[in-house]
Design a protein around this motif. Structure first.
Motif, short mmCIF file in Angstrom:
data_model
loop_
_atom_site.label_atom_id
_atom_site.label_comp_id
_atom_site.label_asym_id
_atom_site.label_seq_id
_atom_site.Cartn_x
_atom_site.Cartn_y
_atom_site.Cartn_z
N LEU A 15 0.83 -1.21 0.00
CA LEU A 15 0.00 0.00 0.00
C LEU A 15 0.86 1.26 0.00
CD1 LEU A 15 -2.80 -0.98 2.56
CD2 LEU A 15 -2.98 -0.92 0.08
N HIS A 18 0.81 3.55 -2.95
CA HIS A 18 -0.26 4.53 -3.16
C HIS A 18 0.18 5.92 -2.72
CE1 HIS A 18 -2.96 1.49 -4.41
NE2 HIS A 18 -3.20 0.97 -3.22
N ARG A 21 2.50 7.21 -5.31
CA ARG A 21 1.78 7.64 -6.50
C ARG A 21 1.07 8.97 -6.30
NH1 ARG A 21 -2.77 4.36 -9.76
NH2 ARG A 21 -3.37 6.10 -11.08
N ARG A 22 0.57 9.19 -5.09
CA ARG A 22 -0.06 10.48 -4.79
C ARG A 22 0.95 11.61 -5.01
NH1 ARG A 22 1.14 14.77 -2.17
NH2 ARG A 22 -0.61 16.07 -1.62
N GLU A 25 1.72 12.11 -8.74
CA GLU A 25 0.66 12.81 -9.48
C GLU A 25 0.74 14.32 -9.28
OE1 GLU A 25 -3.21 11.14 -8.76
OE2 GLU A 25 -2.68 9.29 -9.81
N VAL A 26 1.00 14.72 -8.04
CA VAL A 26 1.13 16.16 -7.76
C VAL A 26 2.33 16.71 -8.51
CG1 VAL A 26 1.50 17.88 -5.97
CG2 VAL A 26 0.02 15.93 -5.51
N ARG A 29 1.65 17.09 -12.26
CA ARG A 29 0.75 18.20 -12.58
C ARG A 29 1.51 19.53 -12.62
NH1 ARG A 29 -2.90 19.65 -9.19
NH2 ARG A 29 -2.96 17.62 -8.20
N GLN A 97 -0.55 20.16 6.16
CA GLN A 97 -1.66 19.60 5.38
C GLN A 97 -2.36 18.46 6.10
OE1 GLN A 97 -0.21 18.59 1.46
NE2 GLN A 97 0.35 20.70 1.00
N LYS A 98 -1.79 17.96 7.20
CA LYS A 98 -2.35 16.83 7.95
C LYS A 98 -2.61 15.63 7.04
CE LYS A 98 -2.92 19.64 11.50
NZ LYS A 98 -1.82 19.69 12.43
N ASP A 101 -2.34 12.14 8.67
CA ASP A 101 -3.50 11.80 9.50
C ASP A 101 -4.63 11.26 8.63
OD1 ASP A 101 -2.18 12.64 11.73
OD2 ASP A 101 -3.09 14.64 11.76
N ALA A 102 -4.84 11.92 7.49
CA ALA A 102 -5.91 11.47 6.59
C ALA A 102 -5.60 10.07 6.06
CB ALA A 102 -6.07 12.45 5.43
N MET A 103 -4.33 9.84 5.75
CA MET A 103 -3.96 8.55 5.16
C MET A 103 -4.10 7.40 6.15
SD MET A 103 -0.62 9.61 3.00
CE MET A 103 -0.72 10.64 1.54
N ASN B 68 -8.70 17.83 6.96
CA ASN B 68 -7.41 17.42 6.41
C ASN B 68 -7.55 16.94 4.97
OD1 ASN B 68 -8.61 14.97 6.78
ND2 ASN B 68 -7.23 14.25 8.38
N LEU B 69 -8.32 17.70 4.19
CA LEU B 69 -8.42 17.40 2.76
C LEU B 69 -7.06 17.70 2.12
CD1 LEU B 69 -11.87 19.08 2.26
CD2 LEU B 69 -11.41 16.64 1.93
N PRO B 71 -4.83 19.57 -0.17
CA PRO B 71 -4.93 20.83 -0.90
C PRO B 71 -4.30 20.77 -2.30
CG PRO B 71 -3.24 20.97 0.78
CD PRO B 71 -3.90 19.65 0.96
N PHE B 73 -5.13 18.65 -4.52
CA PHE B 73 -6.07 18.05 -5.46
C PHE B 73 -7.40 18.81 -5.47
CE2 PHE B 73 -3.23 14.49 -4.58
CZ PHE B 73 -3.02 13.98 -5.84
N THR B 81 -8.11 9.89 -5.05
CA THR B 81 -6.87 9.51 -4.38
C THR B 81 -7.17 8.70 -3.12
OG1 THR B 81 -6.07 11.66 -5.07
CG2 THR B 81 -4.65 10.43 -3.62
N TYR B 82 -8.17 9.16 -2.38
CA TYR B 82 -8.51 8.48 -1.13
C TYR B 82 -9.02 7.07 -1.41
CZ TYR B 82 -9.59 8.96 3.87
OH TYR B 82 -9.59 8.85 5.24
N ARG B 84 -8.16 5.18 -3.73
CA ARG B 84 -7.04 4.32 -4.09
C ARG B 84 -6.39 3.71 -2.85
NH1 ARG B 84 -3.29 7.73 -6.66
NH2 ARG B 84 -4.73 8.05 -8.37
N TYR B 85 -6.39 4.46 -1.75
CA TYR B 85 -5.81 3.92 -0.51
C TYR B 85 -6.57 2.68 -0.03
CZ TYR B 85 -3.62 8.58 -0.30
OH TYR B 85 -2.93 9.72 -0.59
N ARG B 129 -15.80 11.77 1.43
CA ARG B 129 -14.54 11.03 1.44
C ARG B 129 -14.64 9.84 2.40
NH1 ARG B 129 -9.15 13.83 3.72
NH2 ARG B 129 -10.21 13.22 5.62
#
Lengths: 263, 283
Positions: A15, A18, A21-22, A25-26, A29, A97-98, A101-103, B68-69, B71, B73, B81-82, B84-85, B129
Protein backbone atom coordinates in the motif's frame (compact mmCIF):
# COMPACT_ATOMS: atom_id res chain seq x y z
CA UNK A 1 11.56 4.65 23.76
CA UNK A 2 14.02 1.82 24.30
CA UNK A 3 17.03 1.78 22.01
CA UNK A 4 15.91 -1.52 20.50
CA UNK A 5 12.63 0.08 19.44
CA UNK A 6 14.52 2.34 17.04
CA UNK A 7 15.67 -0.73 15.15
CA UNK A 8 12.56 -2.89 15.27
CA UNK A 9 11.60 -4.00 11.78
CA UNK A 10 8.58 -2.04 10.53
CA UNK A 11 5.76 -3.87 8.77
CA UNK A 12 5.44 -2.32 5.35
CA UNK A 13 2.87 -3.39 2.76
CA UNK A 14 2.54 -2.69 -0.94
CA UNK A 15 0.00 0.00 0.00
CA UNK A 16 3.05 2.27 0.43
CA UNK A 17 3.06 2.66 -3.35
CA UNK A 18 -0.26 4.53 -3.16
CA UNK A 19 1.49 7.25 -1.16
CA UNK A 20 4.30 7.31 -3.70
CA UNK A 21 1.78 7.64 -6.50
CA UNK A 22 -0.06 10.48 -4.79
CA UNK A 23 3.19 12.46 -4.68
CA UNK A 24 4.03 11.55 -8.25
CA UNK A 25 0.66 12.81 -9.48
CA UNK A 26 1.13 16.16 -7.76
CA UNK A 27 4.65 16.35 -9.18
CA UNK A 28 3.52 15.61 -12.73
CA UNK A 29 0.75 18.20 -12.58
CA UNK A 30 3.36 20.86 -11.85
CA UNK A 31 6.05 19.35 -14.07
CA UNK A 32 7.26 22.62 -15.58
CA UNK A 33 8.27 24.02 -12.21
CA UNK A 34 9.77 20.69 -11.23
CA UNK A 35 11.88 19.84 -14.25
CA UNK A 36 13.32 23.26 -14.89
CA UNK A 37 15.60 23.62 -11.82
CA UNK A 38 17.77 20.49 -12.31
CA UNK A 39 18.16 21.44 -15.96
CA UNK A 40 19.38 24.92 -15.10
CA UNK A 41 21.42 23.71 -12.15
CA UNK A 42 23.50 21.41 -14.35
CA UNK A 43 24.28 24.30 -16.69
CA UNK A 44 25.17 26.65 -13.86
CA UNK A 45 27.59 24.23 -12.23
CA UNK A 46 29.24 23.41 -15.53
CA UNK A 47 29.61 27.07 -16.41
CA UNK A 48 30.69 28.50 -13.07
CA UNK A 49 32.87 25.73 -11.78
CA UNK A 50 33.72 23.72 -14.85
CA UNK A 51 34.49 26.55 -17.24
CA UNK A 52 35.19 29.35 -14.75
CA UNK A 53 37.31 27.55 -12.21
CA UNK A 54 38.44 25.06 -14.86
CA UNK A 55 40.31 27.82 -16.66
CA UNK A 56 42.77 27.83 -13.78
CA UNK A 57 42.46 24.25 -12.60
CA UNK A 58 43.11 22.43 -15.82
CA UNK A 59 43.13 18.96 -14.43
CA UNK A 60 43.19 16.89 -11.24
CA UNK A 61 45.31 13.72 -11.19
CA UNK A 62 45.33 13.78 -14.97
CA UNK A 63 41.55 14.15 -15.23
CA UNK A 64 40.10 17.26 -16.92
CA UNK A 65 38.51 19.36 -14.17
CA UNK A 66 35.06 19.42 -15.77
CA UNK A 67 35.05 15.64 -15.95
CA UNK A 68 36.22 15.52 -12.33
CA UNK A 69 33.29 17.56 -11.04
CA UNK A 70 30.60 16.14 -13.37
CA UNK A 71 29.87 13.13 -11.11
CA UNK A 72 29.89 15.45 -8.06
CA UNK A 73 27.16 17.58 -9.63
CA UNK A 74 25.07 14.43 -10.01
CA UNK A 75 25.80 13.23 -6.47
CA UNK A 76 24.90 16.59 -4.94
CA UNK A 77 21.65 16.51 -6.91
CA UNK A 78 20.87 13.07 -5.44
CA UNK A 79 21.48 14.41 -1.96
CA UNK A 80 19.61 17.68 -2.29
CA UNK A 81 16.51 16.44 -4.06
CA UNK A 82 15.82 13.59 -1.62
CA UNK A 83 16.88 15.50 1.47
CA UNK A 84 14.78 18.59 0.81
CA UNK A 85 11.80 16.53 -0.32
CA UNK A 86 11.73 14.52 2.90
CA UNK A 87 12.47 17.43 5.24
CA UNK A 88 10.51 20.48 4.11
CA UNK A 89 8.22 18.60 1.71
CA UNK A 90 7.27 15.84 4.12
CA UNK A 91 7.01 18.26 7.04
CA UNK A 92 4.51 20.40 5.15
CA UNK A 93 2.45 17.32 4.26
CA UNK A 94 2.62 16.02 7.81
CA UNK A 95 2.18 19.19 9.86
CA UNK A 96 0.38 21.76 7.72
CA UNK A 97 -1.66 19.60 5.38
CA UNK A 98 -2.35 16.83 7.95
CA UNK A 99 -2.02 14.46 5.01
CA UNK A 100 -0.57 11.63 7.07
CA UNK A 101 -3.50 11.80 9.50
CA UNK A 102 -5.91 11.47 6.59
CA UNK A 103 -3.96 8.55 5.16
CA UNK A 104 -3.77 6.51 8.34
CA UNK A 105 -7.56 6.60 8.63
CA UNK A 106 -7.51 4.27 5.59
CA UNK A 107 -5.96 0.79 5.45
CA UNK A 108 -2.55 2.49 5.17
CA UNK A 109 -0.45 2.21 8.30
CA UNK A 110 1.92 4.94 9.39
CA UNK A 111 4.77 2.63 8.29
CA UNK A 112 3.28 2.43 4.80
CA UNK A 113 2.93 6.21 4.65
CA UNK A 114 6.54 6.89 5.62
CA UNK A 115 7.85 4.15 3.35
CA UNK A 116 5.91 5.75 0.49
CA UNK A 117 7.45 9.12 1.30
CA UNK A 118 10.95 7.63 1.34
CA UNK A 119 10.41 5.87 -1.98
CA UNK A 120 9.16 9.14 -3.40
CA UNK A 121 12.26 11.01 -2.15
CA UNK A 122 14.48 8.43 -3.84
CA UNK A 123 12.43 8.66 -7.04
CA UNK A 124 12.92 12.39 -7.10
CA UNK A 125 16.68 11.89 -6.88
CA UNK A 126 16.52 9.52 -9.84
CA UNK A 127 14.49 11.95 -11.94
CA UNK A 128 16.87 14.82 -11.24
CA UNK A 129 19.90 12.68 -12.01
CA UNK A 130 18.39 11.51 -15.28
CA UNK A 131 17.79 15.09 -16.40
CA UNK A 132 21.24 16.28 -15.34
CA UNK A 133 22.90 13.24 -16.85
CA UNK A 134 21.30 14.24 -20.14
CA UNK A 135 22.76 17.73 -19.93
CA UNK A 136 26.22 16.46 -18.93
CA UNK A 137 26.19 13.93 -21.77
CA UNK A 138 25.53 16.72 -24.26
CA UNK A 139 28.74 18.36 -23.09
CA UNK A 140 30.53 15.05 -23.34
CA UNK A 141 31.86 15.15 -19.78
CA UNK A 142 30.57 11.72 -18.73
CA UNK A 143 31.42 8.39 -20.34
CA UNK A 144 28.39 6.63 -21.76
CA UNK A 145 27.11 3.95 -21.55
CA UNK A 146 28.78 3.04 -18.24
CA UNK A 147 27.65 6.35 -16.70
CA UNK A 148 24.05 5.14 -17.07
CA UNK A 149 24.72 2.94 -14.06
CA UNK A 150 24.64 6.03 -11.85
CA UNK A 151 20.83 5.89 -12.23
CA UNK A 152 20.24 2.82 -10.04
CA UNK A 153 22.87 4.05 -7.59
CA UNK A 154 21.01 7.37 -7.49
CA UNK A 155 17.95 5.49 -6.24
CA UNK A 156 19.94 3.91 -3.43
CA UNK A 157 21.64 7.18 -2.50
CA UNK A 158 18.32 9.00 -2.75
CA UNK A 159 16.71 6.51 -0.39
CA UNK A 160 19.55 7.06 2.07
CA UNK A 161 19.17 10.82 2.07
CA UNK A 162 15.38 10.55 2.16
CA UNK A 163 15.62 8.39 5.30
CA UNK A 164 18.21 10.68 6.87
CA UNK A 165 15.93 13.64 6.16
CA UNK A 166 12.94 11.80 7.63
CA UNK A 167 14.86 11.31 10.88
CA UNK A 168 15.25 15.07 11.18
CA UNK A 169 11.60 15.60 10.23
CA UNK A 170 10.59 13.19 12.96
CA UNK A 171 12.41 15.08 15.70
CA UNK A 172 12.25 18.70 14.55
CA UNK A 173 10.22 21.01 16.79
CA UNK A 174 9.31 23.31 13.88
CA UNK A 175 9.84 23.81 10.18
CA UNK A 176 12.43 26.52 10.87
CA UNK A 177 14.57 24.14 12.90
CA UNK A 178 15.03 22.09 9.72
CA UNK A 179 17.45 24.83 8.65
CA UNK A 180 20.00 23.42 11.09
CA UNK A 181 20.61 20.09 9.36
CA UNK A 182 20.40 21.82 5.99
CA UNK A 183 23.08 24.40 6.68
CA UNK A 184 25.23 22.58 9.22
CA UNK A 185 25.22 19.15 7.62
CA UNK A 186 24.12 19.18 3.99
CA UNK A 187 25.96 22.31 2.83
CA UNK A 188 29.36 21.36 4.34
CA UNK A 189 28.91 17.83 3.01
CA UNK A 190 28.49 19.12 -0.52
CA UNK A 191 31.87 20.83 -0.19
CA UNK A 192 33.96 18.29 1.74
CA UNK A 193 33.05 14.92 0.28
CA UNK A 194 35.61 14.77 -2.50
CA UNK A 195 33.27 16.79 -4.66
CA UNK A 196 35.28 19.75 -5.97
CA UNK A 197 38.75 18.61 -4.88
CA UNK A 198 40.05 15.15 -3.99
CA UNK A 199 39.46 13.93 -0.46
CA UNK A 200 43.19 13.14 -0.21
CA UNK A 201 43.99 16.87 0.05
CA UNK A 202 42.39 16.92 3.49
CA UNK A 203 44.18 15.85 6.72
CA UNK A 204 44.12 12.09 7.24
CA UNK A 205 41.83 12.32 10.27
CA UNK A 206 39.23 14.22 8.30
CA UNK A 207 39.42 11.74 5.46
CA UNK A 208 38.47 8.95 7.86
CA UNK A 209 35.61 11.00 9.29
CA UNK A 210 34.34 11.76 5.79
CA UNK A 211 34.47 8.10 4.79
CA UNK A 212 32.86 6.93 8.00
CA UNK A 213 30.12 9.52 8.40
CA UNK A 214 29.43 11.46 5.23
CA UNK A 215 27.22 9.44 2.89
CA UNK A 216 27.89 11.81 0.02
CA UNK A 217 31.56 10.72 -0.03
CA UNK A 218 30.53 7.25 -1.12
CA UNK A 219 28.04 8.42 -3.72
CA UNK A 220 30.62 10.76 -5.26
CA UNK A 221 33.23 8.00 -5.29
CA UNK A 222 30.92 5.52 -7.05
CA UNK A 223 29.61 8.10 -9.51
CA UNK A 224 33.16 9.15 -10.40
CA UNK A 225 34.27 5.58 -11.03
CA UNK A 226 31.32 5.10 -13.35
CA UNK A 227 31.47 8.40 -15.20
CA UNK A 228 35.21 8.73 -15.88
CA UNK A 229 35.27 5.63 -16.12
CA UNK A 230 37.78 4.34 -13.59
CA UNK A 231 36.16 1.36 -11.89
CA UNK A 232 38.04 -0.44 -9.14
CA UNK A 233 37.12 -3.09 -6.58
CA UNK A 234 36.70 -0.39 -3.91
CA UNK A 235 33.38 0.38 -5.59
CA UNK A 236 32.00 -2.62 -3.73
CA UNK A 237 33.11 -1.15 -0.38
CA UNK A 238 31.34 2.12 -1.12
CA UNK A 239 28.27 0.25 -2.28
CA UNK A 240 28.33 -1.88 0.88
CA UNK A 241 28.49 1.25 3.04
CA UNK A 242 25.55 2.77 1.16
CA UNK A 243 23.45 -0.38 1.37
CA UNK A 244 23.91 -0.84 5.10
CA UNK A 245 23.56 2.87 5.85
CA UNK A 246 20.35 3.05 3.82
CA UNK A 247 18.83 -0.01 5.45
CA UNK A 248 19.59 1.25 8.94
CA UNK A 249 18.35 4.78 8.33
CA UNK A 250 15.14 3.57 6.68
CA UNK A 251 14.27 1.47 9.71
CA UNK A 252 15.19 4.18 12.23
CA UNK A 253 13.36 6.93 10.37
CA UNK A 254 10.13 4.93 10.15
CA UNK A 255 10.27 4.10 13.87
CA UNK A 256 10.97 7.72 14.77
CA UNK A 257 8.05 8.92 12.70
CA UNK A 258 5.81 6.30 14.24
CA UNK A 259 6.76 7.64 17.64
CA UNK A 260 6.10 11.22 16.57
CA UNK A 261 2.71 10.53 15.06
CA UNK A 262 1.23 7.77 17.18
CA UNK A 263 2.59 7.39 20.65
CA UNK B 1 -9.21 7.65 29.57
CA UNK B 2 -10.45 6.25 32.81
CA UNK B 3 -12.37 2.99 32.75
CA UNK B 4 -14.92 3.76 30.06
CA UNK B 5 -17.28 1.07 28.83
CA UNK B 6 -19.83 1.24 26.03
CA UNK B 7 -21.42 -0.87 23.32
CA UNK B 8 -22.69 0.45 20.02
CA UNK B 9 -25.48 -1.53 18.35
CA UNK B 10 -25.66 -2.11 14.65
CA UNK B 11 -27.71 0.51 12.82
CA UNK B 12 -27.87 3.11 15.57
CA UNK B 13 -26.48 6.61 15.89
CA UNK B 14 -24.44 6.65 19.05
CA UNK B 15 -23.17 9.92 20.48
CA UNK B 16 -20.30 10.92 22.72
CA UNK B 17 -21.16 14.16 24.44
CA UNK B 18 -18.83 16.14 26.64
CA UNK B 19 -16.95 19.37 27.21
CA UNK B 20 -13.57 20.06 25.59
CA UNK B 21 -10.92 17.71 26.91
CA UNK B 22 -13.44 15.10 28.07
CA UNK B 23 -11.74 12.37 26.04
CA UNK B 24 -14.15 12.11 23.12
CA UNK B 25 -11.56 12.47 20.38
CA UNK B 26 -9.20 10.06 22.11
CA UNK B 27 -11.99 7.48 22.21
CA UNK B 28 -12.62 8.00 18.48
CA UNK B 29 -8.93 7.59 17.72
CA UNK B 30 -8.88 4.29 19.57
CA UNK B 31 -11.85 3.06 17.54
CA UNK B 32 -10.07 4.14 14.34
CA UNK B 33 -7.02 2.05 15.25
CA UNK B 34 -4.83 5.17 15.50
CA UNK B 35 -4.24 5.63 19.22
CA UNK B 36 -3.06 2.62 21.22
CA UNK B 37 -4.72 1.91 24.56
CA UNK B 38 -2.81 1.22 27.72
CA UNK B 39 -5.22 -1.44 28.94
CA UNK B 40 -8.70 -2.84 28.70
CA UNK B 41 -10.57 -4.46 25.84
CA UNK B 42 -11.80 -2.82 22.66
CA UNK B 43 -13.49 -4.69 19.82
CA UNK B 44 -14.62 -3.16 16.56
CA UNK B 45 -16.67 -5.65 14.50
CA UNK B 46 -15.39 -8.18 17.06
CA UNK B 47 -11.80 -7.42 16.00
CA UNK B 48 -9.01 -5.98 18.11
CA UNK B 49 -7.78 -2.65 16.66
CA UNK B 50 -4.24 -3.43 17.68
CA UNK B 51 -4.19 -6.82 15.97
CA UNK B 52 -6.31 -6.22 12.85
CA UNK B 53 -6.14 -2.48 12.10
CA UNK B 54 -6.19 -3.09 8.36
CA UNK B 55 -9.33 -5.24 8.41
CA UNK B 56 -11.15 -2.75 10.64
CA UNK B 57 -10.08 0.33 8.71
CA UNK B 58 -11.40 -1.16 5.47
CA UNK B 59 -14.88 -1.24 7.02
CA UNK B 60 -15.03 2.17 8.69
CA UNK B 61 -15.27 5.73 7.40
CA UNK B 62 -13.73 8.56 9.37
CA UNK B 63 -14.67 12.24 9.54
CA UNK B 64 -11.95 13.90 11.62
CA UNK B 65 -12.46 17.04 13.66
CA UNK B 66 -9.73 18.85 11.76
CA UNK B 67 -10.16 19.43 8.05
CA UNK B 68 -7.41 17.42 6.41
CA UNK B 69 -8.42 17.40 2.76
CA UNK B 70 -5.52 17.26 0.32
CA UNK B 71 -4.93 20.83 -0.90
CA UNK B 72 -2.95 19.59 -3.90
CA UNK B 73 -6.07 18.05 -5.46
CA UNK B 74 -9.55 19.10 -6.60
CA UNK B 75 -12.74 17.81 -4.97
CA UNK B 76 -12.85 14.89 -7.37
CA UNK B 77 -9.10 14.32 -7.02
CA UNK B 78 -9.44 14.09 -3.26
CA UNK B 79 -12.05 11.35 -3.50
CA UNK B 80 -10.20 9.44 -6.23
CA UNK B 81 -6.87 9.51 -4.38
CA UNK B 82 -8.51 8.48 -1.13
CA UNK B 83 -10.36 5.63 -2.83
CA UNK B 84 -7.04 4.32 -4.09
CA UNK B 85 -5.81 3.92 -0.51
CA UNK B 86 -8.62 1.38 -0.12
CA UNK B 87 -7.60 -0.50 -3.29
CA UNK B 88 -10.97 0.21 -4.86
CA UNK B 89 -10.90 -0.70 -8.59
CA UNK B 90 -10.69 2.24 -10.97
CA UNK B 91 -14.01 1.77 -12.76
CA UNK B 92 -15.85 1.42 -9.44
CA UNK B 93 -14.18 4.59 -8.16
CA UNK B 94 -15.39 6.66 -11.06
CA UNK B 95 -19.02 5.77 -10.53
CA UNK B 96 -18.85 6.01 -6.76
CA UNK B 97 -17.20 9.44 -6.85
CA UNK B 98 -20.05 10.70 -9.02
CA UNK B 99 -22.62 9.31 -6.60
CA UNK B 100 -20.88 10.78 -3.58
CA UNK B 101 -20.45 14.24 -5.08
CA UNK B 102 -24.19 14.21 -5.78
CA UNK B 103 -24.94 12.91 -2.29
CA UNK B 104 -23.19 15.87 -0.66
CA UNK B 105 -24.41 18.34 -3.35
CA UNK B 106 -20.96 19.17 -4.68
CA UNK B 107 -21.31 18.02 -8.32
CA UNK B 108 -20.67 21.55 -9.52
CA UNK B 109 -17.48 21.84 -7.51
CA UNK B 110 -15.98 18.68 -8.99
CA UNK B 111 -12.97 20.42 -10.55
CA UNK B 112 -12.58 23.16 -7.94
CA UNK B 113 -9.51 23.16 -5.75
CA UNK B 114 -9.93 22.70 -2.01
CA UNK B 115 -8.88 26.18 -0.97
CA UNK B 116 -11.77 27.68 -2.94
CA UNK B 117 -14.39 25.78 -0.92
CA UNK B 118 -16.35 27.26 1.98
CA UNK B 119 -16.17 25.65 5.43
CA UNK B 120 -19.47 23.87 4.90
CA UNK B 121 -18.41 22.50 1.52
CA UNK B 122 -15.19 21.17 3.01
CA UNK B 123 -17.07 19.32 5.74
CA UNK B 124 -19.43 17.86 3.14
CA UNK B 125 -16.51 16.73 1.03
CA UNK B 126 -14.93 15.10 4.07
CA UNK B 127 -18.20 13.27 4.66
CA UNK B 128 -18.17 12.09 1.04
CA UNK B 129 -14.54 11.03 1.44
CA UNK B 130 -15.43 8.99 4.53
CA UNK B 131 -18.06 7.14 2.48
CA UNK B 132 -15.79 6.22 -0.39
CA UNK B 133 -15.22 2.66 0.87
CA UNK B 134 -18.95 2.08 1.63
CA UNK B 135 -18.25 1.79 5.37
CA UNK B 136 -20.46 -0.20 7.70
CA UNK B 137 -19.46 2.09 10.56
CA UNK B 138 -19.04 5.82 10.27
CA UNK B 139 -16.99 7.61 12.92
CA UNK B 140 -17.51 11.37 13.05
CA UNK B 141 -15.59 13.70 15.34
CA UNK B 142 -17.53 16.97 15.66
CA UNK B 143 -19.11 16.66 12.19
CA UNK B 144 -20.67 20.13 12.10
CA UNK B 145 -18.10 22.16 14.01
CA UNK B 146 -18.02 25.80 12.90
CA UNK B 147 -20.80 25.48 10.31
CA UNK B 148 -23.74 27.77 9.66
CA UNK B 149 -27.27 26.47 10.37
CA UNK B 150 -27.98 25.59 6.72
CA UNK B 151 -24.82 23.54 6.40
CA UNK B 152 -25.50 21.78 9.71
CA UNK B 153 -29.00 20.82 8.64
CA UNK B 154 -27.70 19.41 5.39
CA UNK B 155 -25.16 17.23 7.23
CA UNK B 156 -27.78 16.05 9.73
CA UNK B 157 -30.18 15.16 6.97
CA UNK B 158 -27.47 13.14 5.18
CA UNK B 159 -26.53 11.32 8.36
CA UNK B 160 -30.15 10.35 8.96
CA UNK B 161 -30.31 9.11 5.39
CA UNK B 162 -27.19 7.01 5.90
CA UNK B 163 -28.69 5.50 9.03
CA UNK B 164 -31.82 4.66 7.09
CA UNK B 165 -29.60 2.83 4.59
CA UNK B 166 -28.31 0.65 7.40
CA UNK B 167 -25.11 2.40 8.47
CA UNK B 168 -24.01 2.49 12.07
CA UNK B 169 -22.81 5.93 13.13
CA UNK B 170 -20.69 6.98 16.07
CA UNK B 171 -20.20 10.69 16.61
CA UNK B 172 -18.82 13.15 19.11
CA UNK B 173 -20.28 16.56 19.61
CA UNK B 174 -20.56 19.33 22.11
CA UNK B 175 -23.62 20.70 20.40
CA UNK B 176 -26.49 19.54 22.56
CA UNK B 177 -29.16 20.15 19.95
CA UNK B 178 -27.18 18.04 17.51
CA UNK B 179 -26.96 15.19 19.99
CA UNK B 180 -30.65 15.40 20.87
CA UNK B 181 -31.66 15.49 17.24
CA UNK B 182 -29.44 12.72 15.91
CA UNK B 183 -28.53 10.23 18.58
CA UNK B 184 -30.51 7.12 19.39
CA UNK B 185 -28.33 6.64 22.44
CA UNK B 186 -25.48 8.63 23.88
CA UNK B 187 -22.97 8.82 26.67
CA UNK B 188 -22.01 11.98 28.52
CA UNK B 189 -18.29 12.13 29.23
CA UNK B 190 -16.07 14.30 31.36
CA UNK B 191 -12.44 13.96 32.45
CA UNK B 192 -12.01 10.66 30.63
CA UNK B 193 -14.99 9.05 32.38
CA UNK B 194 -18.49 8.21 31.23
CA UNK B 195 -20.93 10.00 33.53
CA UNK B 196 -24.05 8.56 32.04
CA UNK B 197 -25.50 6.58 29.21
CA UNK B 198 -28.96 6.49 27.75
CA UNK B 199 -31.60 7.62 25.30
CA UNK B 200 -31.59 11.46 25.09
CA UNK B 201 -35.28 11.92 26.05
CA UNK B 202 -34.97 9.49 28.95
CA UNK B 203 -31.85 11.23 30.25
CA UNK B 204 -33.70 14.53 30.21
CA UNK B 205 -36.66 12.99 31.99
CA UNK B 206 -34.41 11.33 34.55
CA UNK B 207 -32.15 14.21 35.42
CA UNK B 208 -34.28 17.28 34.87
CA UNK B 209 -37.88 16.37 34.33
CA UNK B 210 -40.34 17.51 31.72
CA UNK B 211 -40.12 21.23 31.82
CA UNK B 212 -38.13 24.18 33.02
CA UNK B 213 -39.29 27.57 34.27
CA UNK B 214 -36.81 30.39 33.72
CA UNK B 215 -37.00 33.62 35.72
CA UNK B 216 -34.94 36.75 35.66
CA UNK B 217 -32.88 36.80 38.83
CA UNK B 218 -33.51 39.43 41.49
CA UNK B 219 -33.28 39.46 45.29
CA UNK B 220 -37.08 39.53 45.58
CA UNK B 221 -37.51 36.51 43.37
CA UNK B 222 -34.85 34.51 45.22
CA UNK B 223 -36.36 35.34 48.60
CA UNK B 224 -39.82 34.46 47.35
CA UNK B 225 -38.68 31.09 46.00
CA UNK B 226 -36.96 30.27 49.30
CA UNK B 227 -40.13 31.19 51.18
CA UNK B 228 -42.18 28.86 49.04
CA UNK B 229 -39.64 26.07 49.36
CA UNK B 230 -39.28 25.57 45.60
CA UNK B 231 -35.87 24.07 44.63
CA UNK B 232 -34.08 26.19 42.01
CA UNK B 233 -30.71 26.75 40.40
CA UNK B 234 -28.99 30.05 39.66
CA UNK B 235 -27.26 30.44 36.31
CA UNK B 236 -25.81 33.88 35.61
CA UNK B 237 -28.73 36.28 35.75
CA UNK B 238 -31.40 33.60 35.45
CA UNK B 239 -33.02 31.23 37.87
CA UNK B 240 -34.02 27.78 36.65
CA UNK B 241 -36.69 25.58 38.14
CA UNK B 242 -36.99 22.03 36.88
CA UNK B 243 -40.49 20.71 37.25
CA UNK B 244 -43.14 18.39 35.90
CA UNK B 245 -45.85 21.04 36.30
CA UNK B 246 -44.42 24.16 34.69
CA UNK B 247 -47.70 25.98 34.05
CA UNK B 248 -48.95 25.53 37.57
CA UNK B 249 -45.67 26.74 39.08
CA UNK B 250 -45.49 29.62 36.63
CA UNK B 251 -48.96 30.81 37.58
CA UNK B 252 -48.18 30.63 41.29
CA UNK B 253 -44.89 32.47 40.82
CA UNK B 254 -46.55 35.16 38.72
CA UNK B 255 -49.03 35.82 41.51
CA UNK B 256 -46.68 35.57 44.48
CA UNK B 257 -43.16 36.56 43.33
CA UNK B 258 -43.90 39.15 40.58
CA UNK B 259 -40.90 38.29 38.40
CA UNK B 260 -39.74 40.74 35.73
CA UNK B 261 -39.48 38.14 33.04
CA UNK B 262 -40.49 34.52 33.05
CA UNK B 263 -40.81 31.72 30.52
CA UNK B 264 -41.55 28.04 30.53
CA UNK B 265 -39.89 25.62 28.13
CA UNK B 266 -39.39 21.89 27.73
CA UNK B 267 -36.30 20.53 29.47
CA UNK B 268 -33.40 19.86 27.07
CA UNK B 269 -30.27 17.81 26.92
CA UNK B 270 -28.39 21.01 27.67
CA UNK B 271 -29.95 21.08 31.14
CA UNK B 272 -28.79 17.49 31.72
CA UNK B 273 -25.36 18.22 30.35
CA UNK B 274 -24.79 21.28 32.53
CA UNK B 275 -26.17 19.48 35.55
CA UNK B 276 -23.76 16.57 35.07
CA UNK B 277 -20.62 18.40 33.92
CA UNK B 278 -21.03 21.61 35.92
CA UNK B 279 -20.89 25.17 34.73
CA UNK B 280 -17.21 25.80 35.06
CA UNK B 281 -15.67 27.09 31.82
CA UNK B 282 -13.53 24.55 29.98
CA UNK B 283 -10.30 25.41 28.23
Amino acid sequence: MMAAAFFSMPRITRLAWHVWRRNLEVFIRTWKVNFFPPFVEAFLYLLAIGVGLGTYVKEINGIPYVNFIAPSILAIAVMNSAFFECTYGSYVRMYYQKAFDAMIATPLSIEDVIAGELLWGATKSVMYVVIMLGVLSLFGVVALPLALLVIPVAFLGGLLFAALAMCFTAITPSIDALNYPSFLFITPMSLFSGTFFPLTLLPAAFQYIALALLPLTHIVAIFRMLSLPAVSWTLLLHLGWLLSGTAMLCVVSINLMRRRLII
Amino acid sequence: MDGISFTVRKGEIFGFLGPNGAGKTTTMKMIQCVSPRSGGTLRVFNLDPEVHPDAIKRRIGVVPQETNLDPDFTCEGNLVTYARYFDIPKDVVKQRVNELLTFVSLEEKRDVSIEKLSGGMKRRLILARALVNRPELLVLDEPTIGLDPQARHLIWERLKLLQAQGNTIVLTTHYLDEAARLCDRLVIMDNGKILNEGIPSELVQLYVGNEVVELEKSEDVLACLRDMGIPFEEVGDTVLIATARAHEIARTLLERCHPHKMLTRPATLEDVFLKLTGRRLRE
